[in-house]
Design an enzyme around this catalytic site. Structure first.
Site, PDB file in Angstrom:
ATOM      1  N   LYS A 109      57.111  11.377 -21.587  1.00 12.82           N
ATOM      2  CA  LYS A 109      56.018  11.013 -22.482  1.00 12.82           C
ATOM      3  C   LYS A 109      56.028   9.501 -22.675  1.00 12.82           C
ATOM      4  O   LYS A 109      56.980   8.936 -23.208  1.00 12.82           O
ATOM      5  CB  LYS A 109      56.172  11.728 -23.829  1.00 12.82           C
ATOM      6  CG  LYS A 109      55.032  11.452 -24.815  1.00 12.82           C
ATOM      7  CD  LYS A 109      55.240  12.257 -26.084  1.00 12.82           C
ATOM      8  CE  LYS A 109      54.133  12.003 -27.088  1.00 12.82           C
ATOM      9  NZ  LYS A 109      54.334  12.803 -28.317  1.00 12.82           N
ATOM     10  N   LYS A 129      53.058  13.305 -19.757  1.00 19.23           N
ATOM     11  CA  LYS A 129      51.994  12.922 -20.680  1.00 19.23           C
ATOM     12  C   LYS A 129      51.964  11.400 -20.796  1.00 19.23           C
ATOM     13  O   LYS A 129      53.007  10.802 -21.035  1.00 19.23           O
ATOM     14  CB  LYS A 129      52.244  13.555 -22.056  1.00 19.23           C
ATOM     15  CG  LYS A 129      51.183  13.243 -23.097  1.00 19.23           C
ATOM     16  CD  LYS A 129      51.517  13.881 -24.439  1.00 19.23           C
ATOM     17  CE  LYS A 129      50.442  13.566 -25.471  1.00 19.23           C
ATOM     18  NZ  LYS A 129      50.761  14.137 -26.797  1.00 19.23           N
TER      19      LYS A 129
END
Length: 325
Positions: A195, A248
């Site tokens: 992320k 992400k």
């Protein structure tokens, strides 16, 4: 004039052949739909930066979830907007917190739909960071205890899968051990393994009301320039017990999706985040792009890069297109 023996246009010339030899396909079963559950009743507030996406009270969440299920999308992932916030994010792990009550309602009224929960503190803390603050930064190890407690409360409420998004070191192991020790060995864990500290999250901060009140999240989210580090992060989560690993954001990090696909044999998920969604919506509304075509091309790119699962705010729209054939 010389003509090659192989002519690519022979196959491209008919739609039926193009479909038959397509190397990458997209299905509604590849999609996971994010939803924002808000405390109270009668709430259905459209997020200004995310047309078509809403903060909703539980009865509206259930109604939309039923629609999602009927479209063939197999799962939703829940984010919560609690009644009150505090320094330790108490509602995140409360027995009757907003997410816990939403899980119960969904499992009762839409039992065939898989319910995944985001496990993080940022939506529940009054400072907007993903854990306990000490000396101006998130204390990693103290936060692990609360994340494990939050994941356990979701499992107890009936969640089918938990998905830690906080990026604390060691959180997968902490959650896995807590679930296992309390009789939830069967609950899978989808880790936000890679992320990045990204500018693409802006609209989500409005949707989840989770903007940090000071500083930023660079001390625990990844540097956008780092690629090799992504493998280290993912490997750590795999070794700690993750069942699915996620990247992400999505579009700016397709190379990372491919790297994880080639390195690991676990399912790989990708989050088509709010900023990516909002850009397509804005350009479509302005008439600059064919919105539906760009949406489907974007989702297909995630599959081509190697993703098995796609978390996307486009899920309902894409499922309708796929149903149309």
């Amino acid at each position: 004039m010389f003509f090659p023996t192989f002519r690519a246009r022979r196959i491209r010339g008919k739609e039926v052949f193009r479909r038959m030899v397509s190397e990458t396909t997209l299905s509604a079963t590849d999609l996971i739909y994010p939803m924002f559950s808000a405390f109270g009743t009668g709430i259905r507030k459209e997020i200004s930066s995310m047309p078509g996406i809403y903060q909703q009270s539980i009865e509206h969440i259930v109604a939309e979830a039923q629609e999602v299920h009927e479209l063939g999308v197999p799962a939703v992932i829940l984010f919560g907007i609690p009644e009150t916030k505090d320094a330790v994010g108490s509602d995140a792990y409360a027995e009757h917190g907003i997410i816990q009550e939403t899980i119960r309602a969904l499992k009762k009224q839409v039992p065939g739909l898989a319910v995944i929960t985001d496990v993080c503190m940022c939506e529940y803390t009054d400072h907007g960071h993903c854990g306990i603050i000490k000396d101006g930064d998130v204390d990693n190890d103290e936060t692990l205890e609360l994340l494990a407690k939050e994941a356990l409360s979701h499992a107890e409420a009936g969640a089918d899968m938990v998905a830690p998004s906080d990026m604390m070191d060691g959180r997968v192991m902490a959650i896995r051990e807590t679930l296992d020790n309390h009789g939830y060995k069967h609950i899978p864990l989808m880790s936000y393994a890679v992320k990045y500290a990204s500018g693409y999250y802006g609209p989500f901060r409005e949707a989840a009301e989770s903007t940090p009140q000071f500083g930023d999240r660079r001390s625990y989210q990844m540097d956008p320039g780092n690629r090799r580090e992504a493998i280290r992060e993912a490997r750590m989560d795999v070794e700690e017990g993750a069942d699915i690993i996620m990247v992400k954001p999505g579009l700016p990090y397709l190379d990372i999706v491919r790297d994880l696909r080639e390195e690991f044999d676990l399912p790989v998920a990708v989050y088509n985040v709010s900023g990516e969604y909002s850009m397509i919506k804005a350009a479509g509304r302005a008439g600059w792009i064919d919105e539906e075509r760009v949406m489907m091309e974007t989702l297909l790119s995630f599959k081509r890069a190697g993703a098995d699962l796609i978390l996307t705010y486009h899920a309902k729209e894409a499922a309708r297109v796929l149903k149309r054939g």
